[in-house]
Design a protein around this motif. Structure first.
Motif, PDB file in Angstrom:
ATOM      1  N   HIS A 202       0.738  -1.158  -0.066  1.00 45.55           N
ATOM      2  CA  HIS A 202       0.002   0.178  -0.061  1.00 45.55           C
ATOM      3  C   HIS A 202       0.919   1.247   0.150  1.00 45.55           C
ATOM      4  O   HIS A 202       0.624   2.207  -0.712  1.00 45.55           O
ATOM      5  CB  HIS A 202      -0.754  -0.040   1.242  1.00 45.55           C
ATOM      6  CG  HIS A 202      -1.943   1.099   1.353  1.00 45.55           C
ATOM      7  ND1 HIS A 202      -1.396   2.577   1.932  1.00 45.55           N
ATOM      8  CD2 HIS A 202      -3.064   1.346   1.002  1.00 45.55           C
ATOM      9  CE1 HIS A 202      -2.480   3.090   1.805  1.00 45.55           C
ATOM     10  NE2 HIS A 202      -3.503   2.598   1.337  1.00 45.55           N
ATOM     11  N   LYS A 203       1.931   1.218   0.857  1.00 46.12           N
ATOM     12  CA  LYS A 203       2.935   2.340   0.898  1.00 46.12           C
ATOM     13  C   LYS A 203       3.539   2.633  -0.492  1.00 46.12           C
ATOM     14  O   LYS A 203       3.572   3.947  -0.923  1.00 46.12           O
ATOM     15  CB  LYS A 203       3.730   1.944   1.946  1.00 46.12           C
ATOM     16  CG  LYS A 203       4.873   3.098   2.152  1.00 46.12           C
ATOM     17  CD  LYS A 203       5.665   2.906   3.457  1.00 46.12           C
ATOM     18  CE  LYS A 203       6.675   4.180   3.578  1.00 46.12           C
ATOM     19  NZ  LYS A 203       7.514   3.984   4.901  1.00 46.12           N
ATOM     20  N   LYS A 204       3.855   1.375  -1.238  1.00 46.36           N
ATOM     21  CA  LYS A 204       4.738   1.781  -2.325  1.00 46.36           C
ATOM     22  C   LYS A 204       3.552   2.367  -3.466  1.00 46.36           C
ATOM     23  O   LYS A 204       4.011   3.031  -4.359  1.00 46.36           O
ATOM     24  CB  LYS A 204       5.238   0.536  -2.870  1.00 46.36           C
ATOM     25  CG  LYS A 204       6.344  -0.064  -2.008  1.00 46.36           C
ATOM     26  CD  LYS A 204       7.341   0.850  -2.497  1.00 46.36           C
ATOM     27  CE  LYS A 204       9.112   0.279  -1.576  1.00 46.36           C
ATOM     28  NZ  LYS A 204       8.719  -0.163  -0.314  1.00 46.36           N
ATOM     29  N   VAL A 311      -5.730   7.833  -6.837  1.00 44.90           N
ATOM     30  CA  VAL A 311      -5.299   8.197  -5.572  1.00 44.90           C
ATOM     31  C   VAL A 311      -5.471   9.520  -5.162  1.00 44.90           C
ATOM     32  O   VAL A 311      -5.220  10.579  -6.010  1.00 44.90           O
ATOM     33  CB  VAL A 311      -4.126   7.597  -5.229  1.00 44.90           C
ATOM     34  CG1 VAL A 311      -3.494   7.996  -3.824  1.00 44.90           C
ATOM     35  CG2 VAL A 311      -3.671   6.331  -5.530  1.00 44.90           C
ATOM     36  N   VAL A 312      -6.329   9.649  -4.082  1.00 43.74           N
ATOM     37  CA  VAL A 312      -6.382  11.175  -3.388  1.00 43.74           C
ATOM     38  C   VAL A 312      -6.062  11.086  -2.026  1.00 43.74           C
ATOM     39  O   VAL A 312      -6.664  10.518  -1.171  1.00 43.74           O
ATOM     40  CB  VAL A 312      -7.865  11.565  -3.685  1.00 43.74           C
ATOM     41  CG1 VAL A 312      -8.233  12.871  -3.190  1.00 43.74           C
ATOM     42  CG2 VAL A 312      -8.286  11.492  -5.283  1.00 43.74           C
ATOM     43  N   GLY A 313      -5.054  11.929  -1.739  1.00 39.52           N
ATOM     44  CA  GLY A 313      -4.498  12.106  -0.378  1.00 39.52           C
ATOM     45  C   GLY A 313      -4.183  10.767   0.152  1.00 39.52           C
ATOM     46  O   GLY A 313      -4.360  10.619   1.488  1.00 39.52           O
ATOM     47  N   GLY A 314      -3.519   9.901  -0.729  1.00 40.29           N
ATOM     48  CA  GLY A 314      -3.124   8.717  -0.086  1.00 40.29           C
ATOM     49  C   GLY A 314      -3.879   7.508  -0.040  1.00 40.29           C
ATOM     50  O   GLY A 314      -3.710   6.417   0.369  1.00 40.29           O
ATOM     51  N   VAL A 315      -5.243   7.637  -0.716  1.00 43.39           N
ATOM     52  CA  VAL A 315      -6.162   6.587  -0.819  1.00 43.39           C
ATOM     53  C   VAL A 315      -6.440   6.401  -2.169  1.00 43.39           C
ATOM     54  O   VAL A 315      -6.686   7.248  -3.075  1.00 43.39           O
ATOM     55  CB  VAL A 315      -7.437   7.238  -0.083  1.00 43.39           C
ATOM     56  CG1 VAL A 315      -8.475   5.961  -0.288  1.00 43.39           C
ATOM     57  CG2 VAL A 315      -7.208   7.500   1.368  1.00 43.39           C
ATOM     58  N   PHE A 316      -6.415   5.121  -2.543  1.00 38.05           N
ATOM     59  CA  PHE A 316      -6.662   4.598  -4.107  1.00 38.05           C
ATOM     60  C   PHE A 316      -7.881   3.439  -4.062  1.00 38.05           C
ATOM     61  O   PHE A 316      -8.076   2.931  -3.223  1.00 38.05           O
ATOM     62  CB  PHE A 316      -5.249   4.109  -4.578  1.00 38.05           C
ATOM     63  CG  PHE A 316      -4.795   2.880  -3.930  1.00 38.05           C
ATOM     64  CD1 PHE A 316      -5.203   1.563  -4.120  1.00 38.05           C
ATOM     65  CD2 PHE A 316      -3.761   3.091  -2.783  1.00 38.05           C
ATOM     66  CE1 PHE A 316      -4.505   0.459  -3.552  1.00 38.05           C
ATOM     67  CE2 PHE A 316      -3.475   2.144  -2.124  1.00 38.05           C
ATOM     68  CZ  PHE A 316      -3.739   0.802  -2.447  1.00 38.05           C
ATOM     69  N   ASN A 317      -8.244   3.696  -5.245  1.00 34.63           N
ATOM     70  CA  ASN A 317      -9.192   2.413  -5.910  1.00 34.63           C
ATOM     71  C   ASN A 317      -8.412   1.114  -6.039  1.00 34.63           C
ATOM     72  O   ASN A 317      -7.771   1.179  -6.795  1.00 34.63           O
ATOM     73  CB  ASN A 317      -9.937   2.891  -6.808  1.00 34.63           C
ATOM     74  CG  ASN A 317     -11.003   4.190  -6.599  1.00 34.63           C
ATOM     75  OD1 ASN A 317     -11.272   4.266  -5.384  1.00 34.63           O
ATOM     76  ND2 ASN A 317     -11.388   4.893  -7.570  1.00 34.63           N
ATOM     77  N   VAL A 318      -8.955   0.197  -5.233  1.00 30.30           N
ATOM     78  CA  VAL A 318      -8.226  -1.251  -5.548  1.00 30.30           C
ATOM     79  C   VAL A 318      -9.060  -2.017  -6.568  1.00 30.30           C
ATOM     80  O   VAL A 318     -10.181  -2.108  -6.393  1.00 30.30           O
ATOM     81  CB  VAL A 318      -8.272  -2.080  -4.272  1.00 30.30           C
ATOM     82  CG1 VAL A 318      -7.796  -3.426  -4.641  1.00 30.30           C
ATOM     83  CG2 VAL A 318      -7.512  -1.519  -3.015  1.00 30.30           C
TER      84      VAL A 318
END
Length: 527
Positions: A202-204, A311-318
């Motif tokens: 997730h971090k990468k 990704v928006v602000g560190g959140v992405f769609n899986v």
């Protein structure tokens, strides 16, 4: 003198006449036997303990014409008369100082209102540089109501509408928001401990998304610099320059070169980042016990772009295409926690900022109330200091909006004279006549009447270099007084205009400059 009127209160009998006992004690003093004999001779009557009207007039005439200069004693001669304005000096000095303090307090209040109006963008307009304190207070209260409602909303319903926004309630609301953030931080740690490999993946992925955003921004900047360069450097050969076909380095501007270099450097980082993502994906699958057809798992670069570009602000769609449904579930949990953690952190930050803004309004309101109370206190002190002057036969003129208006002429025969008190404030003076006085005290040392037609802003007016001067200039039917506020102002290279802070301008309506007389700090009008 012929009417027996007292020149000041020290000699008055309460009806503005000289106290006859003072005259009787003077003429009956043993050393003044020559005066007693002369009075008897000229009035053809014996001087006794009570003087006749004729004797009183004669004794008063002798004292003010001769006796006060002859070192005589007794009665009126024993009084320390000093100057006629001795008592007025003392009272007017007090009034002047209180008036200066009152004006300073009023100016301080106006300066504060101007500062607050600009600082908080209040919808209040000044009237000729003056602010209405009620308007400013009302505008502040309206902003406090609006911001107070915002604080209540940002407290996540902790603060009810009717609950006061005091230190206790605000601290309680913040503690609740802080606790919500702490819970999300604890949950984040649990997820990292439970799904360590998924957390690293997730971090990468977040880092890759930031790289994509940086590449896009660098591309936009580079295109903008290229367009600017093309406008300034038209190509006669019509060579179509683009980011893929940039101009030669020796032709490009420094800004274009820097933009192109940044864009190129970021683009070159992408393949390495995709490779690391593939490794992290394989590691996560293996760590969590996933087996995918017993083969290595590799996603194409476009697959990673598709997942990271949302990704928006560190959140992405899986993406559903992500191999391994359990891994997808883990990433979605980390995703949700990340989103909630960011939201909780932002909510606390927004709440703190709104509370800070609200407290600034509260402090501003208190400052304004203190300034108003201080001005009101100075105003009342001014009124108290001016009240003793009423007993001297003067009505003290209180300037209102830079207008000092004395008694209308012939209002009443017994009307008191006007006493105008100068306090370093520009004034327009109306109804200043021969019965009135204008007190300047130590704020003016010398007085000069300028020749008619003198142009103020052409050259220095003269005067003393180490004293405060006042200049009178006839302008039509009025007189303009130009008063120095600092010594050497007459030597100033700045033009003498109403915009020069070295001078204060006073306008005496309907006054002839050549009829003005200045002595011992008092300005009067003589026939």
């Amino acid at each position: 003198m012929a009417e027996g009127r007292a020149p000041n209160a020290a000699l008055s009998d309460g009806q503005h006449h000289i106290e006859t006992q003072l005259l009787a004690d003077y003429v009956l003093q043993p050393d003044n036997h020559d005066l007693k004999k002369a009075v008897e001779t000229y009035t053809n009557s014996i001087v006794q303990s009570e003087l006749t009207a004729a004797q009183s007039a004669l004794v008063a005439h002798h004292f003010f014409r001769y006796g006060q200069h002859e070192d005589r004693q007794g009665g009126i001669a024993d009084l320390d008369l000093g100057r006629v304005h001795t008592r007025l000096d003392r009272l007017a000095d007090t009034v002047q100082q209180k008036n200066i303090a009152k004006n300073q307090a009023e100016q301080a209040a106006h300066d504060l209102m101007a500062q607050l109006t600009q600082r908080f963008d209040l919808a209040v307009v000044s009237d000729g540089g003056k602010w209405d304190i009620q308007d400013v207070q009302q505008a502040l209260e309206q902003q406090m109501d609006t911001l107070g409602m915002q604080v209540r909303m940002q407290s996540n319903s902790v603060l009810a509408r009717e609950e006061p926004l005091d230190a206790e309630s605000l601290a309680f609301a913040r503690a609740k928001l802080q606790w919500d953030l702490t819970l999300q931080q604890r949950y984040e740690k649990v997820l990292k401990d439970s799904y360590g490999s998924a957390a690293q993946l997730h971090k990468k992925m977040v880092a890759y998304q930031k790289l994509l955003l940086a590449i896009e921004q660098a591309r936009i900047d580079a295109k903008a610099e290229l367009a600017k360069w093309q406008v300034l450097n038209p190509d006669p050969d019509a060579v179509g320059h683009s980011l893929d076909n940039p101009p030669d380095a020796e032709k490009a501007s420094p800004e274009l070169l820097a933009a192109l270099q940044l864009y190129d450097r970021l683009v070159k980082q992408e393949p390495a980042m995709v490779s690391r993502l593939d490794k992290e994906l394989h590691k996560a699958l293996k760590k969590e016990g996933f087996v995918v057809d017993g083969q290595e798992v590799t996603l194409a670069q476009q697959d990673w772009v598709d997942m990271a570009q949302q990704v928006v602000g560190g959140v992405f769609n899986v993406s559903d295409a992500l191999i391994g449904s359990l891994l997808k579930v883990q990433l979605e949990k980390i995703n949700a926690n990340k989103s909630q953690l960011l939201a909780a952190r932002q909510e606390l930050k927004d709440f703190d900022q709104s509370v800070q803004d609200y407290q600034q309004l509260v402090d501003a309101q208190q400052q304004l109330q203190d300034a108003q109370a201080h001005w009101q206190d100075q105003h009342e002190q001014w009124l108290d200091s001016a009240s003793p002057l009423v007993g001297t036969g003067y009505d003290v003129v209180l300037p209102d909006d830079a207008l000092a208006q004395g008694q209308l002429p012939m209002v009443a025969p017994e009307a008191n004279a006007d006493l105008f008190i100068y306090s370093g404030q520009a004034l327009e003076v109306q109804h200043f006549n021969a019965q009135d006085s204008f007190y300047f005290g130590a704020l003016v040392d010398q007085f000069h009447v300028l020749p008619a037609g003198t142009v103020l802003d052409v050259k220095p007016l003269g005067g003393a270099r180490d004293q405060l001067d006042m200049f009178a200039l006839q302008q039509g039917a009025d007189t303009v007084l130009v008063v120095e506020t600092v010594s050497f102002a007459d030597q100033s290279a700045n033009p003498i205009t109403p915009h020069n802070a070295d001078f204060i301008f006073l306008q005496l309506q309907g006054v002839n400059a050549h009829q003005l007389h200045f002595a011992d700090g008092w300005l009067t009008l003589v026939a």
